[in-house]
Design an enzyme around this catalytic site. Sequence first.
Site, PDB file in Angstrom:
ATOM      1  N   HIS A   1      -2.914   9.964  42.166  1.00 17.56           N
ATOM      2  CA  HIS A   1      -1.960   9.323  41.257  1.00 17.56           C
ATOM      3  C   HIS A   1      -0.536   9.395  41.792  1.00 17.56           C
ATOM      4  O   HIS A   1       0.419   9.254  41.045  1.00 17.56           O
ATOM      5  CB  HIS A   1      -2.022   9.985  39.879  1.00 17.56           C
ATOM      6  CG  HIS A   1      -3.394  10.042  39.319  1.00 17.56           C
ATOM      7  ND1 HIS A   1      -4.109   8.907  39.048  1.00 17.56           N
ATOM      8  CD2 HIS A   1      -4.209  11.092  39.020  1.00 17.56           C
ATOM      9  CE1 HIS A   1      -5.307   9.249  38.577  1.00 17.56           C
ATOM     10  NE2 HIS A   1      -5.394  10.562  38.561  1.00 17.56           N
TER      11      HIS A   1
ATOM     12  N   HIS B   1      -8.599   6.412  36.090  1.00 15.66           N
ATOM     13  CA  HIS B   1      -9.704   6.752  36.985  1.00 15.66           C
ATOM     14  C   HIS B   1     -10.789   5.698  36.887  1.00 15.66           C
ATOM     15  O   HIS B   1     -11.924   5.913  37.290  1.00 15.66           O
ATOM     16  CB  HIS B   1     -10.293   8.117  36.632  1.00 15.66           C
ATOM     17  CG  HIS B   1      -9.271   9.169  36.466  1.00 15.66           C
ATOM     18  ND1 HIS B   1      -8.683   9.446  35.251  1.00 15.66           N
ATOM     19  CD2 HIS B   1      -8.675   9.985  37.372  1.00 15.66           C
ATOM     20  CE1 HIS B   1      -7.788  10.418  35.425  1.00 15.66           C
ATOM     21  NE2 HIS B   1      -7.747  10.749  36.692  1.00 15.66           N
TER      22      HIS B   1
END
Lengths: 333, 333
Positions: A55, A217
């Site tokens: 991320h 995700h």
Amino acid sequence: MKKVINNPENVVNEMVEGFIAAFGNDYKKVHHTNGVVIKNKPNRVAVVTGGGSGHEPLFIGMVGEGLADGAAIGNVFAAPTPNTVLEVTKELDSGQGVLYVYGNYSGDVLNFDMAAELAELEDITTKTVLVNDDVASATKEHAFDRRGIAGDIFAIKIAGAAANDNLTLEEVARITQKAANHTRSIGVALSPSSIPSTGKYTFEIADDEIELGMGIHGEPGVKRTKLQTADELTANMLDYIFDDIELQENDEVCVLVNGLGSTTLMELFIVNRKVVEILNEKGISIYDTDVNSYCTTLEMAGVSITLMKLDDELKNYYDKPAYSPYYFKKGRG
Amino acid sequence: MKKVINNPENVVNEMVEGFIAAFGNDYKKVHHTNGVVIKNKPNRVAVVTGGGSGHEPLFIGMVGEGLADGAAIGNVFAAPTPNTVLEVTKELDSGQGVLYVYGNYSGDVLNFDMAAELAELEDITTKTVLVNDDVASATKEHAFDRRGIAGDIFAIKIAGAAANDNLTLEEVARITQKAANHTRSIGVALSPSSIPSTGKYTFEIADDEIELGMGIHGEPGVKRTKLQTADELTANMLDYIFDDIELQENDEVCVLVNGLGSTTLMELFIVNRKVVEILNEKGISIYDTDVNSYCTTLEMAGVSITLMKLDDELKNYYDKPAYSPYYFKKGRG
């Protein structure tokens, strides 16, 4: 998907090494873990964030002055180990306690909670604020089940400023919790990312489709539709936020238009153009805007929109200067 | 490639509108053009950059305090019109003249030069520094033909600091030219980008291939090879730079590891890890490092490495603080 990596099993270790190689004057790696902390933390409450890798610049890029003091990171899309969190905690605690601020994912909660118990055995007090800004991830009635996405940025910003104000752990936690409570996001995915260790894509999606509310995700979203124009899409996304949090004329918000990876800044600006138009129409006042890729999903294409509703206390802490190589506020007021 | 846009013909106009919608407190659009300037430019030499769109945050993201005062941008991968450059020039000139700093592409040179002639008719003096850092784009003997890529970042940083020092146009140009002369880059492309107005990819490349030295508009590179590990690739890329500029033990450099669009920060850190290892082995001292996607090619996957060799004068100007929403230096010294 081609990636510029060495052994796929080592991407996180080598990423941390590359970060320290760049910014080692101000940051250090916590021995034997993938924890990163600032050097010379002031003598006050510490703020720790963390989560899975993939991320970037979250989470290590949100460690800095007036931000988090450390981050515990795990493998790609995997929670940091309890030991990583614990070692970061021990490195940073100076007796006033440690606030954990991170996105609400079961693996992260499990491991941060375990670290908190272990820290207690060493007489370190911790508190936790879970960020659960993603309105698409559960209904309003089950908001406590919602995931954290780009709202982490605002929560960490506020937490770091409050800690810098030499408040107690209870106070830093209260104010950070308020920031989280005042923050809502929704994302849209256009294309998947691929996991370095498997080379596999996280989901499949047709060439003319997008998925509203998809998680960072690749968790399922709320609606798969045909590709929309930026203006239609932005309006649809904001509607989910307006349905969820009361925003009235003259309310003030901070805006974050966040890219998920391969979506260009050009596209993010085009989205922001419509966000501002819609907020202006509603008479909602924009206090500050960020347009950047802060909370990504590897090379996923997509965008999220985050609003944080301000009150005087949040505005005061938002106004404090903050600095990391990836997040910068000059401060005002 | 799916994009979050409205009418593909309007992407640049809407991008500029979205930028001003976000940062209108500090920036303004120059009427009827896609020029962006800072508000309240100090009374001194002005620095103007520019080029085609599609490289964001370049060029408008390099307009700020201690950076460029304005940017003239064109359509995607197309030079700004002479009128755009002229209007930005007129907006910013306060009698001390205007320095143009931009990448060496024939279309940009033609239009900036035409604007310079038109400015002269209005008694505005201009000078030009062309950035030609891409060692892969022509031989050393034809260095004047080389293209400008991420080296723009260093040249603009130095130009803005020199202008802020209230130097004459000649001096600001001399120092900026030195920064350009001391800067070398090389890039590698893994995947193409697609042009919004056509939806077409800029080139084709096999799933297991990369192209060393490919330009930021997809211009042919020097070598197409099989995918390499990050470490091999980084070493090969640096060899091109070492072959081109004399770097001795104890020389000092600034490093920029730049992503071309969809390459993740994780990968950029992995590349930086190896850059630092190699520079350390050679005894070359790293003064400062940036790892970010500053000079992109829409959503192209790839990375470039840039080194700027410092001397005391360049270091003095590199040390000055700089601020835009996309590039910031706290300053030191």
